[in-house]
Write a protein that holds these residues in place. Structure first.
Motif, short mmCIF file in Angstrom:
data_model
loop_
_atom_site.label_atom_id
_atom_site.label_comp_id
_atom_site.label_asym_id
_atom_site.label_seq_id
_atom_site.Cartn_x
_atom_site.Cartn_y
_atom_site.Cartn_z
N MET A 1 48.16 32.28 44.35
CA MET A 1 47.97 33.60 43.69
C MET A 1 49.02 34.16 42.73
SD MET A 1 48.63 36.84 46.72
CE MET A 1 50.15 36.15 46.90
N ILE A 4 48.15 33.61 39.24
CA ILE A 4 47.20 34.71 38.71
C ILE A 4 48.18 35.94 38.11
CG2 ILE A 4 45.41 36.17 38.92
CD1 ILE A 4 44.22 34.46 40.71
N VAL A 141 44.12 32.21 46.39
CA VAL A 141 42.83 32.87 46.30
C VAL A 141 41.72 32.15 45.95
CG1 VAL A 141 41.83 34.89 45.31
CG2 VAL A 141 44.11 34.99 45.51
N ALA A 146 38.24 35.36 43.06
CA ALA A 146 39.15 36.12 42.31
C ALA A 146 38.59 36.32 40.93
CB ALA A 146 40.22 35.15 41.99
N SER A 150 41.97 40.55 39.79
CA SER A 150 43.35 40.41 40.26
C SER A 150 43.24 39.69 41.59
CB SER A 150 43.59 42.00 40.76
OG SER A 150 44.63 42.20 41.76
N PRO A 151 44.47 38.95 42.16
CA PRO A 151 44.41 38.44 43.22
C PRO A 151 44.26 39.30 44.43
CG PRO A 151 46.60 38.35 42.36
CD PRO A 151 45.63 38.93 41.40
N VAL A 156 38.30 40.24 47.10
CA VAL A 156 39.31 39.15 47.83
C VAL A 156 39.16 39.69 49.25
CG1 VAL A 156 41.38 38.17 48.04
CG2 VAL A 156 40.49 38.63 45.72
N HIS A 159 43.57 35.50 51.69
CA HIS A 159 44.28 34.32 51.05
C HIS A 159 44.44 33.26 51.96
CE1 HIS A 159 46.80 37.63 48.38
NE2 HIS A 159 45.74 37.22 47.99
#
Length: 179
Positions: A1, A4, A141, A146, A150-151, A156, A159
């Motif tokens: 994560m 990113i 992620v 993703a 954005s994570p 999403v 996680h």
């Protein structure tokens, strides 16, 4: 994560510094001194805003993590960085052009805003890395969630975690140093 998040930090930082340096040579409407002082203030504000943006969503997803399973597709750091930068290259180029063009009004300020955004993203990745070290995991992620975004996007759903030695990324999204 964190990879990113960190993927955009370097291009924004360097593009911002180059745009600010180019803008420092343009007298502009307000003059160099006012432009660069305004840019310095905007650098700090932009960095703080980027660092704190969506912090609640990051914390919420970090609390609800699950262990990565066999069916989860997690890609290497280098691939993630390459995909993110290719997907955003036109946005980065556009932001650079706007930052240089804004120097005719406020010299250097647009470039320092870009550099502040890059510094804020880097600080956010460091913050995520601190949480990863504290929890002794790496947050991931899923690639299909993703995409290029954005994570913590709405797509999403959560996680995934792995041990800190998994993959080629260190906590915080930096390259893992091989010994």
């Amino acid at each position: 994560m964190a990879v990113i998040v960190r993927a955009g930090a370097a291009p924004l930082w360097w593009a911002g510094l180059v745009a600010a340096a180019a803008g420092a040579f343009v007298p502009g409407l307000t003059g160099r001194r006012i432009g660069l002082l305004t840019g310095a203030a905007l650098f700090i504000v932009t960095g703080a805003v980027v660092l704190l943006a969506r912090g609640g969503r990051y914390a919420e997803l970090a609390r609800g993590t699950t262990r990565a399973g066999r069916g989860d597709f997690l890609q290497d750091r280098a691939v993630t960085v390459r995909v993110w930068r290719r997907g955003h290259r036109w946005w980065l180029l556009g932001a650079f052009v706007v930052a240089v063009a804004s120097s005719f009004a406020l010299p250097g300020a647009g470039g320092l805003v870009l550099a502040g955004a890059g510094a804020g993203l880097w600080a956010k990745a460091v913050r995520i890395g601190q949480r990863e070290r504290r929890d002794d995991v790496l947050y991931w992620v899923r690639t299909d969630w993703a995409g290029h975004g954005s994570p913590v996007a709405k797509r999403v759903q959560g996680h995934r975690t792995t041990g800190p030695a998994a993959g080629d990324a260190a906590p915080g999204g930096a390259r893992r140093r091989r010994r």
